[in-house]
Scaffold this active site. Sequence first.
Site, PDB file in Angstrom:
ATOM      1  N   ASN A 224       0.828  -1.207   0.000  1.00  0.00           N
ATOM      2  CA  ASN A 224       0.000   0.000   0.000  1.00  0.00           C
ATOM      3  C   ASN A 224       0.860   1.254   0.000  1.00  0.00           C
ATOM      4  O   ASN A 224       1.923   1.294   0.619  1.00  0.00           O
ATOM      5  CB  ASN A 224      -0.934  -0.003   1.212  1.00  0.00           C
ATOM      6  CG  ASN A 224      -1.902  -1.169   1.146  1.00  0.00           C
ATOM      7  OD1 ASN A 224      -2.040  -1.787   0.095  1.00  0.00           O
ATOM      8  ND2 ASN A 224      -2.560  -1.481   2.249  1.00  0.00           N
TER       9      ASN A 224
ATOM     10  N   HIS B 266       6.023  -0.767  -2.649  1.00  0.00           N
ATOM     11  CA  HIS B 266       5.585   0.000  -3.821  1.00  0.00           C
ATOM     12  C   HIS B 266       5.721   1.509  -3.622  1.00  0.00           C
ATOM     13  O   HIS B 266       5.098   2.280  -4.349  1.00  0.00           O
ATOM     14  CB  HIS B 266       4.138  -0.361  -4.187  1.00  0.00           C
ATOM     15  CG  HIS B 266       3.997  -1.747  -4.744  1.00  0.00           C
ATOM     16  ND1 HIS B 266       2.794  -2.406  -4.874  1.00  0.00           N
ATOM     17  CD2 HIS B 266       4.932  -2.611  -5.212  1.00  0.00           C
ATOM     18  CE1 HIS B 266       2.994  -3.610  -5.396  1.00  0.00           C
ATOM     19  NE2 HIS B 266       4.283  -3.767  -5.599  1.00  0.00           N
TER      20      HIS B 266
ATOM     21  N   CYS C  15      11.642  13.392  -8.987  1.00  0.00           N
ATOM     22  CA  CYS C  15      11.502  13.920 -10.346  1.00  0.00           C
ATOM     23  C   CYS C  15      11.672  12.807 -11.362  1.00  0.00           C
ATOM     24  O   CYS C  15      12.343  11.811 -11.108  1.00  0.00           O
ATOM     25  CB  CYS C  15      12.415  15.113 -10.595  1.00  0.00           C
ATOM     26  SG  CYS C  15      14.117  14.693 -10.856  1.00  0.00           S
TER      27      CYS C  15
ATOM     28  N   CYS D 133      10.707  20.206 -10.904  1.00  0.00           N
ATOM     29  CA  CYS D 133      11.826  20.100  -9.969  1.00  0.00           C
ATOM     30  C   CYS D 133      12.843  21.206 -10.277  1.00  0.00           C
ATOM     31  O   CYS D 133      12.816  21.792 -11.357  1.00  0.00           O
ATOM     32  CB  CYS D 133      12.444  18.713 -10.172  1.00  0.00           C
ATOM     33  SG  CYS D 133      13.880  18.338  -9.181  1.00  0.00           S
TER      34      CYS D 133
ATOM     35  N   GLY E 112      -5.495  -9.111   2.831  1.00  0.00           N
ATOM     36  CA  GLY E 112      -6.140  -8.162   1.912  1.00  0.00           C
ATOM     37  C   GLY E 112      -5.364  -7.897   0.641  1.00  0.00           C
ATOM     38  O   GLY E 112      -5.350  -6.774   0.149  1.00  0.00           O
ATOM     39  N   THR E 113      -4.751  -8.962   0.103  1.00  0.00           N
ATOM     40  CA  THR E 113      -4.087  -8.790  -1.199  1.00  0.00           C
ATOM     41  C   THR E 113      -4.591  -9.841  -2.165  1.00  0.00           C
ATOM     42  O   THR E 113      -4.809 -10.993  -1.776  1.00  0.00           O
ATOM     43  CB  THR E 113      -2.549  -8.849  -1.088  1.00  0.00           C
ATOM     44  OG1 THR E 113      -1.987  -8.793  -2.407  1.00  0.00           O
ATOM     45  CG2 THR E 113      -2.039 -10.087  -0.362  1.00  0.00           C
TER      46      THR E 113
HETATM   47  P1  OAD Z   1      -6.135  -5.642  -5.061  1.00  0.00           P
HETATM   48  O1  OAD Z   1      -7.136  -4.568  -5.301  1.00  0.00           O
HETATM   49  O2  OAD Z   1      -5.621  -6.373  -6.235  1.00  0.00           O
HETATM   50  O3  OAD Z   1      -6.763  -6.728  -4.072  1.00  0.00           O
HETATM   51  C1  OAD Z   1      -7.400  -6.373  -2.870  1.00  0.00           C
HETATM   52  C2  OAD Z   1      -7.705  -7.646  -2.119  1.00  0.00           C
HETATM   53  O4  OAD Z   1      -8.235  -7.291  -0.851  1.00  0.00           O
HETATM   54  C3  OAD Z   1      -8.721  -8.568  -2.792  1.00  0.00           C
HETATM   55  O5  OAD Z   1      -8.247  -9.903  -2.761  1.00  0.00           O
HETATM   56  C4  OAD Z   1      -9.979  -8.413  -1.925  1.00  0.00           C
HETATM   57  O6  OAD Z   1     -10.748  -9.613  -1.853  1.00  0.00           O
HETATM   58  C5  OAD Z   1      -9.358  -8.105  -0.576  1.00  0.00           C
HETATM   59  N1  OAD Z   1     -10.205  -7.317   0.338  1.00  0.00           N
HETATM   60  C6  OAD Z   1     -11.034  -6.298   0.044  1.00  0.00           C
HETATM   61  N2  OAD Z   1     -11.570  -5.770   1.146  1.00  0.00           N
HETATM   62  C7  OAD Z   1     -11.058  -6.484   2.194  1.00  0.00           C
HETATM   63  C8  OAD Z   1     -11.213  -6.418   3.610  1.00  0.00           C
HETATM   64  N3  OAD Z   1     -11.999  -5.498   4.184  1.00  0.00           N
HETATM   65  N4  OAD Z   1     -10.532  -7.303   4.372  1.00  0.00           N
HETATM   66  C9  OAD Z   1      -9.739  -8.250   3.798  1.00  0.00           C
HETATM   67  N5  OAD Z   1      -9.549  -8.353   2.461  1.00  0.00           N
HETATM   68  C10 OAD Z   1     -10.192  -7.485   1.671  1.00  0.00           C
HETATM   69  O7  OAD Z   1      -4.957  -4.995  -4.196  1.00  0.00           O
HETATM   70  P2  OAD Z   1      -3.459  -5.472  -3.984  1.00  0.00           P
HETATM   71  O8  OAD Z   1      -3.343  -6.938  -3.872  1.00  0.00           O
HETATM   72  O9  OAD Z   1      -2.907  -4.634  -2.896  1.00  0.00           O
HETATM   73  O10 OAD Z   1       0.509  -1.613  -7.121  1.00  0.00           O
HETATM   74  O11 OAD Z   1      -2.793  -5.004  -5.347  1.00  0.00           O
HETATM   75  C11 OAD Z   1      -1.418  -5.144  -5.501  1.00  0.00           C
HETATM   76  C12 OAD Z   1      -0.853  -3.999  -6.280  1.00  0.00           C
HETATM   77  O12 OAD Z   1      -1.573  -3.863  -7.503  1.00  0.00           O
HETATM   78  C13 OAD Z   1      -1.014  -2.653  -5.637  1.00  0.00           C
HETATM   79  O13 OAD Z   1      -0.024  -2.385  -4.674  1.00  0.00           O
HETATM   80  C14 OAD Z   1      -0.880  -1.730  -6.795  1.00  0.00           C
HETATM   81  C15 OAD Z   1      -1.609  -2.488  -7.883  1.00  0.00           C
HETATM   82  O14 OAD Z   1      -1.003  -2.452  -9.095  1.00  0.00           O
HETATM   83  C16 OAD Z   1       0.993  -0.387  -7.417  1.00  0.00           C
HETATM   84  O15 OAD Z   1       0.341   0.614  -7.386  1.00  0.00           O
HETATM   85  C17 OAD Z   1       2.437  -0.411  -7.770  1.00  0.00           C
END
Ligand code: OAD
Length: 267
Positions: A127, A144, A152, A172, A211-212
């Site tokens: 996050n 990330h 910049c 910048c 939550g990923t």
């Molecule tokens: P995602 O949006 O891909 O996934 C979010 C996850 O959280 C999903 O599996 C949901 O089921 C789960 N979820 C939602 N609400 C929840 C809750 N209240 N409790 C538990 N789980 C919950 O997000 P990320 O896996 O963080 O990168 O995405 C990874 C990366 O993709 C991000 O860091 C971003 C994006 O590209 C960059 O910006 C570089």
Amino acid sequence: MSDKISIDLVRQWLQESKRVAVLTGAGISAESGVPTFRKPDARKPTSYKQASGAQASEDVYLWDKYDPAELASRSGFKKNPELVWQWYDYRRCLVERVEPNAGHIALVQLEKEIAAREGRMTLITQNVDRLHQRAGSENILEVHGNILTFRCFDHGHFASDVERGLKAPPVCDCSSLLRPNVVWFGEALDKDVLDAAMSSAERCRLFLAIGTSALVQPAASLPFIARERGAKLVEVNLEETPLTNSVDVFLKGSAGEILPRLLKSPA
Ligand code: OAD
């Protein structure tokens, strides 16, 4: 296994483990009101192209209205710096308005509990919202980057004090445009941060993925590295992910509800 038994088991593992690695994703901030990136039915890393017509209500999923490559890549920034700047400015203003939730706060408490018995918890977060820092977690690896600082585009000169609400990126001192201090698609993660995250995955006895969607590399491989080295793997998510089949315990539910129950003295 019933929900109660699973929670009790994980709580016991947490109390026994001296080294714990935690990986968080956008789901932990969802209950603070920060939209996640992907819809629940996203199952594989896409070519980052959003299907046309897939526009759900605004603010629910961050990639809904745009092709991520347009917003979160060097080529996207070069093509349309104003659009990219405004999208990040919107998110920056949003995350500054919201507060850490019970899930973030439980992780602060967990870090303290583990430190109190001379263990160490490393919080690896994908996050960019800084809510873990605001909650009070200390040992954090932001793999990330974050959207509250800047660098910049041409030389990476760091900047932190930038006005909100600008319609275009400021310049910048070296005349290059400023961009958010995040990792974009196609960019490498900071080597020191990634090395530290790998090392904590390799050395932990318990790995907690929260939550990923477990779709974005290299963060998505960290739980598997931990597992190969013999760590127990626990996942907290509203829904199953590509990781779920490999975990020891899957705790289905919201981070804000489940994480406080994993503490030694549940709130
Ligand atoms: P995602 O949006 O891909 O996934 C979010 C996850 O959280 C999903 O599996 C949901 O089921 C789960 N979820 C939602 N609400 C929840 C809750 N209240 N409790 C538990 N789980 C919950 O997000 P990320 O896996 O963080 O990168 O995405 C990874 C990366 O993709 C991000 O860091 C971003 C994006 O590209 C960059 O910006 C570089």
